[in-house]
Design an enzyme around this catalytic site. Structure first.
Site, PDB file in Angstrom:
ATOM      1  N   LYS A   1     -68.438 -35.579  55.114  1.00  0.00           N
ATOM      2  CA  LYS A   1     -67.294 -35.374  54.244  1.00  0.00           C
ATOM      3  C   LYS A   1     -67.577 -34.144  53.176  1.00  0.00           C
ATOM      4  O   LYS A   1     -68.341 -34.060  52.508  1.00  0.00           O
ATOM      5  CB  LYS A   1     -67.161 -36.794  53.414  1.00  0.00           C
TER       6      LYS A   1
ATOM      7  N   GLY B   1     -61.388 -41.570  40.970  1.00  0.00           N
ATOM      8  CA  GLY B   1     -61.994 -42.294  40.069  1.00  0.00           C
ATOM      9  C   GLY B   1     -60.624 -42.753  38.883  1.00  0.00           C
ATOM     10  O   GLY B   1     -61.127 -43.617  38.072  1.00  0.00           O
TER      11      GLY B   1
ATOM     12  N   ALA C   1     -59.447 -41.171  47.455  1.00  0.00           N
ATOM     13  CA  ALA C   1     -59.396 -41.072  46.180  1.00  0.00           C
ATOM     14  C   ALA C   1     -57.949 -41.630  45.430  1.00  0.00           C
ATOM     15  O   ALA C   1     -56.988 -41.270  45.886  1.00  0.00           O
ATOM     16  CB  ALA C   1     -59.711 -39.853  45.555  1.00  0.00           C
ATOM     17  N   GLY C   2     -58.168 -42.371  44.379  1.00  0.00           N
ATOM     18  CA  GLY C   2     -56.907 -42.767  43.480  1.00  0.00           C
ATOM     19  C   GLY C   2     -56.438 -44.083  43.731  1.00  0.00           C
ATOM     20  O   GLY C   2     -55.920 -44.896  42.861  1.00  0.00           O
TER      21      GLY C   2
ATOM     22  N   ASN D   1     -64.063 -45.948  46.408  1.00  0.00           N
ATOM     23  CA  ASN D   1     -65.181 -46.145  45.749  1.00  0.00           C
ATOM     24  C   ASN D   1     -65.224 -47.243  44.521  1.00  0.00           C
ATOM     25  O   ASN D   1     -65.390 -48.152  44.191  1.00  0.00           O
ATOM     26  CB  ASN D   1     -66.107 -45.101  45.562  1.00  0.00           C
ATOM     27  N   THR D   2     -64.483 -46.310  43.542  1.00  0.00           N
ATOM     28  CA  THR D   2     -64.375 -46.885  42.105  1.00  0.00           C
ATOM     29  C   THR D   2     -63.458 -48.116  42.152  1.00  0.00           C
ATOM     30  O   THR D   2     -63.906 -49.015  41.193  1.00  0.00           O
ATOM     31  CB  THR D   2     -63.804 -45.666  41.160  1.00  0.00           C
TER      32      THR D   2
END
Lengths: 256, 67
Positions: free
Chosen positions: A99, A160, A186-187, A208-209
């Site tokens: 990635k 994040g 993301a997001g 992830n977050t």
């Protein structure tokens, strides 16, 4: 019915890719990844802490034979740093699926696209299979596909941030134009946003977050697992058209 | 004594070592890391042959949790 995510010629049953950062400990990481159903996990490449030998390592908790490790370049602000990091990752793990993300600034972690494009060209020339984090610009996405990236991964919103998909129209156009998988990277903050990404026609979601910073990460991992599957099914099923007025669900004929 | 830089920190070694021995000295499992030696990536298969000498710069990395 076989509905696999195919990236660089390999099929995956799960369309959810999860990061392995920000967890309390490796045990929680392992349980959350299991609950998410993900088969691909992103990992970072960092210096070994040589003053503390024998510390537990991620590979002791997530078996690289069971999960596809996707090394990332998080924290790289130049294309050269990203390329250097992934060359090391390939040597450490022996995998060429990576990635690529080249960041523009600390505050937004927005991708630096000129650097990303140059790094992608170098990596592809060296035989890497590049899944690329990018902005939500359909033209830029097409350029990345044309130079040989094996998956296009536009941000939903800032890394994040948990702000969901800020530009669904842009993401949808990227999906329509793409001949390679498109994943929102993301997001995403909660399950409905993961489902939304899939309903837009994305091939997968990377997060992830949203899992790691939930009050109960393992339960949220399960929620995301379901949301991605539900969103995918809804996309394949094809939603009903939106109407401006009511349309009764019960037949009007035979009313007393 | 020779001076080497490992992951940005200065270290003194009693003698020149190959990378397998160097990793063993720091109690690091060699199959879980990758090494950059003076900015060149060292293939794992050659860890036993590559010698670390005075003034050398090493980066020893592994995989950690990340998004």
């Amino acid at each position: 019915m076989s509905d696999k995510l195919v990236v660089a010629g390999k099929g995956y049953n799960s369309r959810l890719i999860v990061g392995t950062g920000k967890y309390k400990d490796f045990e929680e990481t392992k349980l959350a990844v299991e609950a998410s159903g993900a088969e691909i996990v992103t990992v970072a490449v960092r210096r070994v802490n040589i003053s503390k030998p024998g510390e537990p390592m991620l590979v002791d908790y997530l078996d690289p034979k069971k999960y596809t490790y996707l090394p990332n370049t998080a924290g790289c602000f130049t294309g050269d740093d990203a390329v250097r990091t992934l060359r090391l990752a390939r040597e450490a793990g022996g995998w060429d699926l990576v990635k690529l993300e080249v960041l523009g600034d600390q505050k937004t972690l927005y991708p630096n696209m000129p650097e990303t494009v140059e790094a992608a060209k170098t990596l592809i020339k060296e035989g890497f299979k590049v899944m690329v984090y990018c902005n939500d610009d359909p033209i830029q996405a097409k350029i990345l596909e044309d130079i040989g990236c094996c998956a296009i991964m536009p941000l939903g919103s800032l890394i994040g941030s948990g702000l969901g998909i800020q530009n669904p129209v842009g993401v949808r156009i990227i999906v329509e134009n793409a001949g390679v998988p498109v994943l929102v990277d993301a997001g995403v903050g909660t399950a409905s946003e993961a489902a939304q990404a899939m309903e837009l026609g994305c091939d997968g979601v990377l997060m992830n977050t949203a899992i790691a910073e939930a009050n109960d990460p393992i339960l949220m991992a399960r929620a995301m697992n379901h949301a991605v599957q539900a969103g995918r099914d809804a996309y394949l099923a094809g939603r009903m058209p939106k109407k401006r007025y009511a349309d009764p669900s019960s037949p009007l004929a035979g009313l007393i | 004594m020779i001076n080497v830089t490992i992951n940005g920190d200065a270290h003194k070694l009693a003698e020149e070592l190959n990378l397998i021995d160097l990793l063993a000295k720091f109690d690091i499992e060699h199959d879980k890391v990758a090494i950059e030696h003076n900015l060149e990536i060292v293939p794992k298969s050659t860890f036993g042959q590559v010698m670390v000498g005075d003034g050398d710069n090493l980066e020893i990395v592994h995989f950690i949790g990340g998004g």
